[in-house]
Design a protein around this motif. Structure first.
Motif, mmCIF file in Angstrom:
data_model
loop_
_atom_site.group_PDB
_atom_site.id
_atom_site.type_symbol
_atom_site.label_atom_id
_atom_site.label_comp_id
_atom_site.label_asym_id
_atom_site.label_seq_id
_atom_site.Cartn_x
_atom_site.Cartn_y
_atom_site.Cartn_z
ATOM 1 N N HIS A 2 -17.192 12.072 28.466
ATOM 2 C CA HIS A 2 -17.067 13.091 27.444
ATOM 3 C C HIS A 2 -18.315 13.962 27.472
ATOM 4 C CE1 HIS A 2 -13.549 11.088 25.792
ATOM 5 N NE2 HIS A 2 -14.229 9.945 25.880
ATOM 6 N N ALA A 3 -18.089 15.256 27.372
ATOM 7 C CA ALA A 3 -19.215 16.184 27.425
ATOM 8 C C ALA A 3 -19.955 16.164 26.106
ATOM 9 C CB ALA A 3 -18.707 17.590 27.725
ATOM 10 N N SER A 4 -21.267 16.310 26.200
ATOM 11 C CA SER A 4 -22.094 16.437 25.012
ATOM 12 C C SER A 4 -22.292 17.896 24.697
ATOM 13 C CB SER A 4 -23.455 15.766 25.240
ATOM 14 O OG SER A 4 -24.176 16.478 26.198
ATOM 15 N N ALA A 5 -23.011 18.180 23.637
ATOM 16 C CA ALA A 5 -23.252 19.558 23.236
ATOM 17 C C ALA A 5 -24.066 20.306 24.249
ATOM 18 C CB ALA A 5 -23.958 19.581 21.874
ATOM 19 N N ARG A 9 -23.264 14.584 30.464
ATOM 20 C CA ARG A 9 -22.181 13.643 30.259
ATOM 21 C C ARG A 9 -22.654 12.237 30.584
ATOM 22 N NH1 ARG A 9 -17.171 17.135 32.896
ATOM 23 N NH2 ARG A 9 -17.794 19.118 32.002
ATOM 24 N N ARG A 10 -21.949 11.275 30.020
ATOM 25 C CA ARG A 10 -22.282 9.893 30.304
ATOM 26 C C ARG A 10 -21.849 9.551 31.728
ATOM 27 N NH1 ARG A 10 -24.375 7.304 26.204
ATOM 28 N NH2 ARG A 10 -23.973 7.955 24.072
ATOM 29 N N LEU A 11 -22.496 8.531 32.278
ATOM 30 C CA LEU A 11 -22.291 8.187 33.673
ATOM 31 C C LEU A 11 -21.161 7.192 33.844
ATOM 32 C CD1 LEU A 11 -25.976 7.742 34.885
ATOM 33 C CD2 LEU A 11 -24.484 9.700 35.218
ATOM 34 N N ASP A 12 -20.389 7.363 34.924
ATOM 35 C CA ASP A 12 -19.523 6.314 35.416
ATOM 36 C C ASP A 12 -19.966 6.042 36.851
ATOM 37 O OD1 ASP A 12 -18.475 8.321 37.038
ATOM 38 O OD2 ASP A 12 -16.790 8.700 35.694
ATOM 39 N N TRP A 13 -19.304 5.072 37.513
ATOM 40 C CA TRP A 13 -19.770 4.664 38.833
ATOM 41 C C TRP A 13 -19.607 5.772 39.870
ATOM 42 C CZ3 TRP A 13 -22.974 0.909 39.270
ATOM 43 C CH2 TRP A 13 -22.929 -0.171 38.379
ATOM 44 N N LEU A 182 -25.181 27.324 39.808
ATOM 45 C CA LEU A 182 -23.999 26.594 40.242
ATOM 46 C C LEU A 182 -23.254 26.013 39.040
ATOM 47 C CD1 LEU A 182 -22.572 25.739 42.886
ATOM 48 C CD2 LEU A 182 -23.846 23.593 42.752
ATOM 49 N N ARG A 183 -23.983 25.614 38.030
ATOM 50 C CA ARG A 183 -23.361 25.045 36.838
ATOM 51 C C ARG A 183 -22.709 26.117 35.967
ATOM 52 N NH1 ARG A 183 -20.506 21.250 34.385
ATOM 53 N NH2 ARG A 183 -20.942 21.105 32.170
ATOM 54 N N LYS A 184 -23.396 27.252 35.796
ATOM 55 C CA LYS A 184 -22.950 28.256 34.838
ATOM 56 C C LYS A 184 -21.989 29.286 35.422
ATOM 57 C CE LYS A 184 -25.334 27.016 31.162
ATOM 58 N NZ LYS A 184 -24.682 26.672 29.881
ATOM 59 N N GLN A 185 -22.151 29.644 36.687
ATOM 60 C CA GLN A 185 -21.363 30.748 37.249
ATOM 61 C C GLN A 185 -20.689 30.369 38.567
ATOM 62 O OE1 GLN A 185 -23.391 34.554 37.256
ATOM 63 N NE2 GLN A 185 -24.671 33.974 35.526
ATOM 64 N N GLY A 254 -23.123 17.908 34.533
ATOM 65 C CA GLY A 254 -23.884 18.993 33.942
ATOM 66 C C GLY A 254 -25.039 19.394 34.834
ATOM 67 N N ALA A 255 -25.844 20.337 34.377
ATOM 68 C CA ALA A 255 -26.925 20.871 35.201
ATOM 69 C C ALA A 255 -28.218 20.081 35.078
ATOM 70 C CB ALA A 255 -27.192 22.336 34.835
ATOM 71 N N GLU A 256 -28.474 19.492 33.885
ATOM 72 C CA GLU A 256 -29.759 18.856 33.666
ATOM 73 C C GLU A 256 -29.896 17.529 34.404
ATOM 74 O OE1 GLU A 256 -27.678 19.699 31.210
ATOM 75 O OE2 GLU A 256 -28.700 20.796 29.593
ATOM 76 N N LEU A 257 -28.936 16.621 34.204
ATOM 77 C CA LEU A 257 -29.075 15.250 34.691
ATOM 78 C C LEU A 257 -29.222 15.139 36.203
ATOM 79 C CD1 LEU A 257 -29.172 12.261 34.007
ATOM 80 C CD2 LEU A 257 -26.670 12.219 34.079
#
Length: 302
Positions: A2-5, A9-13, A182-185, A254-257
């Motif tokens: 689930h995306a955060s604000a 997002r939380r990690l899966d394998w 890459l994340r935004k556009q 997302g872009a940060e993680l």
């Protein structure tokens, strides 16, 4: 997931693998790239690397390029920017940095990528700098620094910054901007088509610089079986496969993680180099990994 604000997002394998594979591949690229020193000039190495990658990708991407030509034309500006920031800038600047700087300086500067990512996100994309993102970035930087100085903090005072460090600083900024763009556009294109378009753009931009390097530098391009093996590796694993994984990781996390995971690259490089030399990892590698892992966990919190 689930995306955060903030878009994290939380990690899966699957996401964890996509985030870990690129830094592991790029660590191998750093080791193999050192083997090319003295035989292939840095900008030329980058150009030939992506030329081979483009030729390998062409059979899988060409039909998609024709099918999506309208989208490619509509997003030409973004695609040119992506190709310049990644193919033409980041990789070439990194190879240039290693010709005049030391590995410890280059990797320490590269470890600051999360900090530049946060700054670019705040100034160019109006993203808020959350306290746990800043804390996670600093913790990752501490972990990488601890590994690079081999657990001896006094070694930090022995660092001597040279011109190559500025190349790596520019490379770090370029990669942070590329990740946000890459994340935004990101154009809605299949992965092979988008990567192929970036490669073509990067090669066009790099061609004049490569020609100038070959005409002005004394260092020749020396073909051998070793050089051929090096080029085949860098054109496939750290280029095509790692970039595919990076694109999917950004789309999922997302872009940060993802950029926090880049701080694993020098740690993987240290582990691979010691293993190849017949030496096992030391205690400070474990401390660094735990610290970086804590920084990544802190950064991916909602």
């Amino acid at each position: 997931m689930h995306a955060s604000a903030t878009g994290t997002r939380r990690l899966d394998w699957t996401t964890l693998f996509l985030l870990t594979f690129p830094p592991l591949s790029w660590a191998g690229n750093a080791i193999v790239g050192r083997l090319a020193a003295g035989t292939v000039p840095p900008v030329t190495l980058n150009f030939v690397r992506w030329l081979l990658a483009g030729l390998l990708l062409a059979p899988y991407a060409w039909r998609g390029v024709i099918e999506h030509h309208a989208t490619l034309r509509r997003h030409a500006g973004v695609i040119v920017a992506l190709g310049m920031l990644s193919i033409a800038s980041y990789n070439a600047l990194q190879y240039l940095a290693l010709t005049t700087s030391t590995p410890i300086n280059v990797t320490l500067i590269g470890a600051s990528t999360p900090l530049f990512l946060l700054l670019i996100g705040a100034t160019c994309f109006h993203e808020k700098m959350k306290p746990w993102h800043v804390a996670g970035a600093l913790l990752c930087l501490v972990g990488v620094s601890f590994v690079l100085v081999r657990g001896e903090i006094g070694r930090l005072a022995q660092l001597d910054f040279v011109a190559g460090d500025l190349f790596m600083l520019a490379a770090t900024i370029a990669w942070s901007a590329y990740t946000w763009l890459l994340r935004k556009q990101r154009p809605q294109l299949p992965l092979p088509v988008l990567l192929f378009a970036q490669i073509v753009t990067g090669l066009v931009v790099s061609a004049p610089v490569t020609a100038w390097e070959l005409m002005t530098l004394d260092q020749p391009f020396q073909w051998s079986g070793k050089v051929a093996a090096i080029l085949l590796y860098v054109a496939t694993i750290p280029s095509l496969l790692a970039y595919f994984a990076w694109d999917r990781a950004i789309a999922r996390a997302g872009a940060e993680l993802p950029v926090f995971f880049i701080t694993l690259t020098p740690v993987f490089a240290a582990l691979l180099s010691t293993l190849l030399l017949g030496d096992w990892p030391r205690w400070y590698h474990g401390v660094g990994l735990v610290t970086i892992g804590a920084g990544i966990w802190l950064a991916q919190r909602r």
